[in-house]
Write a protein that holds these residues in place. Structure first.
Motif, PDB file in Angstrom:
ATOM      1  N   ILE A  20      26.959  33.649  57.280  1.00 37.17           N
ATOM      2  CA  ILE A  20      27.451  35.366  57.368  1.00 37.17           C
ATOM      3  C   ILE A  20      28.698  35.353  56.294  1.00 37.17           C
ATOM      4  CG2 ILE A  20      28.372  37.043  58.900  1.00 37.17           C
ATOM      5  CD1 ILE A  20      26.789  35.684  60.997  1.00 37.17           C
ATOM      6  N   HIS A  21      29.589  34.391  56.166  1.00 38.26           N
ATOM      7  CA  HIS A  21      30.549  34.417  55.453  1.00 38.26           C
ATOM      8  C   HIS A  21      30.115  34.598  53.907  1.00 38.26           C
ATOM      9  CE1 HIS A  21      34.529  33.406  53.438  1.00 38.26           C
ATOM     10  NE2 HIS A  21      35.069  33.896  54.609  1.00 38.26           N
ATOM     11  N   GLU A  22      29.337  33.790  53.437  1.00 43.10           N
ATOM     12  CA  GLU A  22      28.578  33.587  52.105  1.00 43.10           C
ATOM     13  C   GLU A  22      28.138  35.082  51.809  1.00 43.10           C
ATOM     14  OE1 GLU A  22      25.881  31.246  49.487  1.00 43.10           O
ATOM     15  OE2 GLU A  22      26.264  30.379  51.359  1.00 43.10           O
ATOM     16  N   ALA A  23      27.276  35.549  52.817  1.00 38.84           N
ATOM     17  CA  ALA A  23      26.628  36.780  52.515  1.00 38.84           C
ATOM     18  C   ALA A  23      27.522  38.005  52.327  1.00 38.84           C
ATOM     19  CB  ALA A  23      25.667  37.038  53.738  1.00 38.84           C
ATOM     20  N   PHE A  24      28.704  37.927  53.265  1.00 41.19           N
ATOM     21  CA  PHE A  24      29.878  39.072  53.226  1.00 41.19           C
ATOM     22  C   PHE A  24      30.654  38.932  51.910  1.00 41.19           C
ATOM     23  CE2 PHE A  24      33.984  40.712  54.136  1.00 41.19           C
ATOM     24  CZ  PHE A  24      33.661  42.147  54.493  1.00 41.19           C
ATOM     25  N   ASP A  25      30.839  37.708  51.186  1.00 41.24           N
ATOM     26  CA  ASP A  25      31.359  37.302  49.956  1.00 41.24           C
ATOM     27  C   ASP A  25      30.529  37.851  49.023  1.00 41.24           C
ATOM     28  OD1 ASP A  25      33.739  36.233  51.050  1.00 41.24           O
ATOM     29  OD2 ASP A  25      33.135  34.340  50.441  1.00 41.24           O
ATOM     30  N   ASP A  26      29.274  37.504  48.984  1.00 38.31           N
ATOM     31  CA  ASP A  26      28.285  38.127  48.078  1.00 38.31           C
ATOM     32  C   ASP A  26      28.279  39.666  47.912  1.00 38.31           C
ATOM     33  OD1 ASP A  26      27.506  35.570  47.533  1.00 38.31           O
ATOM     34  OD2 ASP A  26      25.698  35.446  48.516  1.00 38.31           O
ATOM     35  N   PHE A  27      28.403  40.008  49.253  1.00 39.52           N
ATOM     36  CA  PHE A  27      28.103  41.555  49.111  1.00 39.52           C
ATOM     37  C   PHE A  27      29.449  42.275  48.608  1.00 39.52           C
ATOM     38  CE2 PHE A  27      29.051  45.373  52.099  1.00 39.52           C
ATOM     39  CZ  PHE A  27      28.052  46.305  51.672  1.00 39.52           C
ATOM     40  N   GLY A  28      30.440  41.878  48.894  1.00 40.22           N
ATOM     41  CA  GLY A  28      31.711  42.197  48.202  1.00 40.22           C
ATOM     42  C   GLY A  28      31.853  42.143  46.789  1.00 40.22           C
ATOM     43  N   ARG A  29      31.296  41.073  46.384  1.00 43.21           N
ATOM     44  CA  ARG A  29      31.061  40.958  44.822  1.00 43.21           C
ATOM     45  C   ARG A  29      30.080  42.093  44.062  1.00 43.21           C
ATOM     46  NH1 ARG A  29      32.079  35.384  46.303  1.00 43.21           N
ATOM     47  NH2 ARG A  29      29.900  35.075  46.206  1.00 43.21           N
ATOM     48  N   ALA A  30      29.118  42.131  44.955  1.00 41.13           N
ATOM     49  CA  ALA A  30      28.098  43.171  44.190  1.00 41.13           C
ATOM     50  C   ALA A  30      28.781  44.428  44.581  1.00 41.13           C
ATOM     51  CB  ALA A  30      26.861  42.995  45.221  1.00 41.13           C
ATOM     52  N   VAL A  31      29.441  44.967  45.558  1.00 40.69           N
ATOM     53  CA  VAL A  31      29.923  46.411  45.787  1.00 40.69           C
ATOM     54  C   VAL A  31      31.136  46.525  44.721  1.00 40.69           C
ATOM     55  CG1 VAL A  31      31.395  47.665  47.266  1.00 40.69           C
ATOM     56  CG2 VAL A  31      29.555  46.412  48.233  1.00 40.69           C
ATOM     57  N   PHE A  32      32.002  45.515  44.650  1.00 42.64           N
ATOM     58  CA  PHE A  32      32.994  45.826  43.567  1.00 42.64           C
ATOM     59  C   PHE A  32      32.587  45.440  42.159  1.00 42.64           C
ATOM     60  CE2 PHE A  32      35.147  46.006  47.612  1.00 42.64           C
ATOM     61  CZ  PHE A  32      35.945  47.024  47.623  1.00 42.64           C
ATOM     62  N   ALA A  33      31.381  45.156  41.793  1.00 43.33           N
ATOM     63  CA  ALA A  33      31.132  44.769  40.196  1.00 43.33           C
ATOM     64  C   ALA A  33      30.984  46.189  39.506  1.00 43.33           C
ATOM     65  CB  ALA A  33      29.639  44.065  40.158  1.00 43.33           C
ATOM     66  N   ASP A  34      31.357  46.043  38.315  1.00 35.92           N
ATOM     67  CA  ASP A  34      31.265  47.326  37.573  1.00 35.92           C
ATOM     68  C   ASP A  34      29.750  47.720  37.511  1.00 35.92           C
ATOM     69  OD1 ASP A  34      33.723  47.649  36.544  1.00 35.92           O
ATOM     70  OD2 ASP A  34      33.388  46.296  34.660  1.00 35.92           O
ATOM     71  N   GLY A  35      29.566  48.950  37.736  1.00 31.65           N
ATOM     72  CA  GLY A  35      28.415  49.795  37.755  1.00 31.65           C
ATOM     73  C   GLY A  35      28.352  51.067  37.234  1.00 31.65           C
ATOM     74  N   ALA A  36      27.939  51.923  37.988  1.00 34.71           N
ATOM     75  CA  ALA A  36      28.155  53.305  37.671  1.00 34.71           C
ATOM     76  C   ALA A  36      29.461  53.943  37.661  1.00 34.71           C
ATOM     77  CB  ALA A  36      27.374  54.275  38.921  1.00 34.71           C
ATOM     78  N   LEU A  37      30.315  52.984  38.526  1.00 32.53           N
ATOM     79  CA  LEU A  37      31.698  53.379  38.587  1.00 32.53           C
ATOM     80  C   LEU A  37      32.358  51.998  38.308  1.00 32.53           C
ATOM     81  CD1 LEU A  37      32.328  54.703  42.338  1.00 32.53           C
ATOM     82  CD2 LEU A  37      32.250  55.988  40.129  1.00 32.53           C
ATOM     83  N   PRO A  38      33.243  52.010  37.524  1.00 32.00           N
ATOM     84  CA  PRO A  38      34.236  50.724  37.105  1.00 32.00           C
ATOM     85  C   PRO A  38      34.736  49.982  38.096  1.00 32.00           C
ATOM     86  CG  PRO A  38      35.228  52.730  36.151  1.00 32.00           C
ATOM     87  CD  PRO A  38      33.890  53.385  36.888  1.00 32.00           C
ATOM     88  N   GLU A  39      35.175  49.244  38.209  1.00 30.32           N
ATOM     89  CA  GLU A  39      35.831  48.325  39.182  1.00 30.32           C
ATOM     90  C   GLU A  39      37.074  49.040  39.634  1.00 30.32           C
ATOM     91  OE1 GLU A  39      37.294  44.154  41.073  1.00 30.32           O
ATOM     92  OE2 GLU A  39      36.116  44.030  39.109  1.00 30.32           O
ATOM     93  N   LYS A  40      37.832  49.378  38.387  1.00 31.28           N
ATOM     94  CA  LYS A  40      39.236  50.058  39.000  1.00 31.28           C
ATOM     95  C   LYS A  40      39.131  51.234  39.759  1.00 31.28           C
ATOM     96  CE  LYS A  40      42.556  53.126  36.542  1.00 31.28           C
ATOM     97  NZ  LYS A  40      42.869  53.520  35.210  1.00 31.28           N
ATOM     98  N   THR A  41      38.151  52.043  39.539  1.00 31.06           N
ATOM     99  CA  THR A  41      37.595  53.053  40.372  1.00 31.06           C
ATOM    100  C   THR A  41      37.222  52.732  42.001  1.00 31.06           C
ATOM    101  OG1 THR A  41      37.039  54.400  38.466  1.00 31.06           O
ATOM    102  CG2 THR A  41      36.503  55.360  40.716  1.00 31.06           C
TER     103      THR A  41
END
Length: 119
Positions: free
Chosen positions: A24-45
């Motif tokens: 679960i910890h690994e899945a949560f870490d992976d989720f966080g990395r995916a959420v905060f990666a640059d995408g339609a919104l930059p990571e700063k935003t």
């Protein structure tokens, strides 16, 4: 010396959290990395959004961590403070908007004997 309300997180606590539920910890870490990666919104935003949300959810660990990350991603102190003010307005706006519930309840409740009206 007084004990803090929220103890500091430590590497030992992080290791224990991971050890107690590694998958679960690994899945949560992976989720966080995916959420905060640059995408339609930059990571700063995304970090500025996280700072605002952390203030609404009142998570001291999130406030500290995401404020630091926002700064590392180039957010200025002024941008961070504006994000916090957006959070404050939205939280206050929630109370204002929810007053609709009280106004409906007052209309449906029996009138008080003092002669005042909530209509």
């Amino acid at each position: 010396m007084t004990e803090p309300v929220y103890p500091r997180t430590t590497p030992e606590i992080a290791k224990r959290r991971r050890r107690l539920a590694p998958d679960i910890h690994e899945a949560f870490d992976d989720f966080g990395r995916a959420v905060f990666a640059d995408g339609a919104l930059p990571e700063k935003t995304k970090q500025l959004i996280a700072v605002a949300v952390a203030h609404v959810t009142q998570c001291p660990y999130c406030i500290d961590g995401h404020t630091r990350l926002a700064r590392r991603k180039g957010a200025s102190p002024e941008e961070i403070m504006e994000a916090i003010w957006v959070a404050a307005e939205m939280r206050a706006g929630g109370a204002y908007a929810h007053s609709t519930l009280a106004l409906h309840a007052m209309r449906e409740a029996a009138p008080d004997k003092g002669g005042s009206s909530a209509r």
